[in-house]
Design an enzyme around this catalytic site. Structure first.
Site, mmCIF file in Angstrom:
data_model
loop_
_atom_site.group_PDB
_atom_site.id
_atom_site.type_symbol
_atom_site.label_atom_id
_atom_site.label_comp_id
_atom_site.label_asym_id
_atom_site.label_seq_id
_atom_site.Cartn_x
_atom_site.Cartn_y
_atom_site.Cartn_z
ATOM 1 N N CYS A 90 0.827 -1.211 0.000
ATOM 2 C CA CYS A 90 0.000 0.000 0.000
ATOM 3 C C CYS A 90 0.857 1.255 0.000
ATOM 4 C CB CYS A 90 -0.950 -0.004 1.185
ATOM 5 S SG CYS A 90 -0.137 0.017 2.808
ATOM 6 N N HIS A 128 -2.443 1.441 7.159
ATOM 7 C CA HIS A 128 -2.692 1.389 5.718
ATOM 8 C C HIS A 128 -2.426 2.768 5.117
ATOM 9 C CE1 HIS A 128 -4.230 -0.191 2.018
ATOM 10 N NE2 HIS A 128 -5.319 0.548 2.009
ATOM 11 N N ASN A 180 -8.349 4.083 -2.741
ATOM 12 C CA ASN A 180 -7.685 2.913 -2.175
ATOM 13 C C ASN A 180 -6.937 2.157 -3.276
ATOM 14 O OD1 ASN A 180 -6.902 1.058 -0.243
ATOM 15 N ND2 ASN A 180 -8.962 0.513 0.388
#
Length: 313
Positions: free
Chosen positions: A134, A263, A280
């Site tokens: 991520c 994240h 995302n």
């Protein structure tokens, strides 16, 4: 006689409930069969039985959440529905914990804050797959959108996250997590190549291309009170606690937890009421075609705790 009639009625009711329960169970199993086909999941019989139980519990949670009219978001089935929360966290919530570098350059607003901003369509939603990368997607997203806005990066040209995963191996650790700001620093020093030249494979490899033509001038720390201003002009990286995002489907999600910033994502704008628009890296099948919206108030999911902007001099 009345007692016999009452007993018979109770027996019929019990049988009816049992049959209804059996029907619901069969329907859910058929639903799960369709789910495994839709998401390309292949299990042995034993593993499938185990995954079905996880799926069943997840669907109960989703139904309970959605039945609460006070919730402004809706949950739903996605590629993560038959993972336990622990499995989900181990695979996707791997961002390394980092106290913000207080010696780093601070973002200074270059203009006024806009009433709203939305950079969502400037680059496509990507999918990190089963790799804890991520941080690389957040870093590349910040650089990619900046260079697109500035006219440096051609339309339909995408930068390579895999290059960061494979080659930025100092403090960052590929699929095992990393720091998005240090990813931007690596891009400043070495340059990023395109995803056509260095495609994403969702696993760590030996570094194949160590330089590239696309470079930012660096990164700046964005203070919480300047985030809307920065977003008026370009997307910014943000760190969040995404522990509660596993089943998110649509709406403004207010069910956040805030225990650790596990994240990294990309804030791509805000609505007139301050609602955050977040991009995302879990593909377009998750959330609102890859996006989630968070409420303006209360620092939801820690969205205001650690953010950076890439810049060009």
């Amino acid at each position: 006689m009345n007692k016999l009639l009452a007993l018979a009625a109770l027996t019929l009711l019990t049988v009816g409930i049992h049959q209804l329960s059996q029907t619901e169970s069969v329907n859910l199993r058929l639903q799960y069969d369709n789910y495994t086909v839709q998401y390309g999941k292949f299990y042995s019989p034993g593993e499938k039985a185990y995954r079905f139980k996880i799926y069943e519990e997840a669907m109960k949670h989703i139904e309970s959440f959605n039945s609460d009219s006070s919730n402004t978001a809706r949950l739903g089935e996605n590629q993560f529905t038959d993972l336990t929360p622990e499995e989900f966290a181990a695979l996707y919530l791997t961002r390394k914990q980092l106290n913000m570098n207080l010696n780093a350059e601070l973002y200074v607003p270059q203009g006024p804050v806009n009433a709203s901003a939305d950079w969502s369509g400037i680059t496509k939603v990507k999918d990190q797959g089963n790799c804890g990368s991520c941080w690389a997607f957040s870093a590349v997203g910040a650089v990619e959108t900046l260079l697109r806005i500035k006219g440096v990066l051609p339309t339909n040209t995408w930068l390579s996250e895999q290059q960061l995963v494979d080659c930025d191996r100092g403090t960052n650790d590929g699929c095992n997590g990393g720091y998005e700001n240090l990813g931007i620093s690596w891009a400043k020093k070495n340059g990023l190549t395109t995803s056509d030249k260095y495609p994403y494979v969702a696993k760590q490899q030996k570094c194949q291309i160590s330089t590239g033509q696309y470079k930012p001038s660096g990164y700046q720390v964005v203070a919480a009170n300047n985030m809307y201003t920065a977003l008026s002009y370009q997307p910014i990286t943000v760190a969040v606690d995404a522990s509660s995002w596993q089943y998110y489907k649509t709406g403004i999600f207010s069910g956040c937890t805030l225990k650790s910033l596990n994240h990294a994502v990309l804030a791509t704008g805000f609505q007139e009421d301050g609602t955050w628009i977040i991009k995302n890296s879990w593909g377009t099948g998750w959330g609102e075609k890859g996006y989630i919206r968070l409420p303006a108030k209360g620092n939801p999911c820690g969205v205001q705790d650690e953010s950076y902007v890439a810049y060009l001099e």
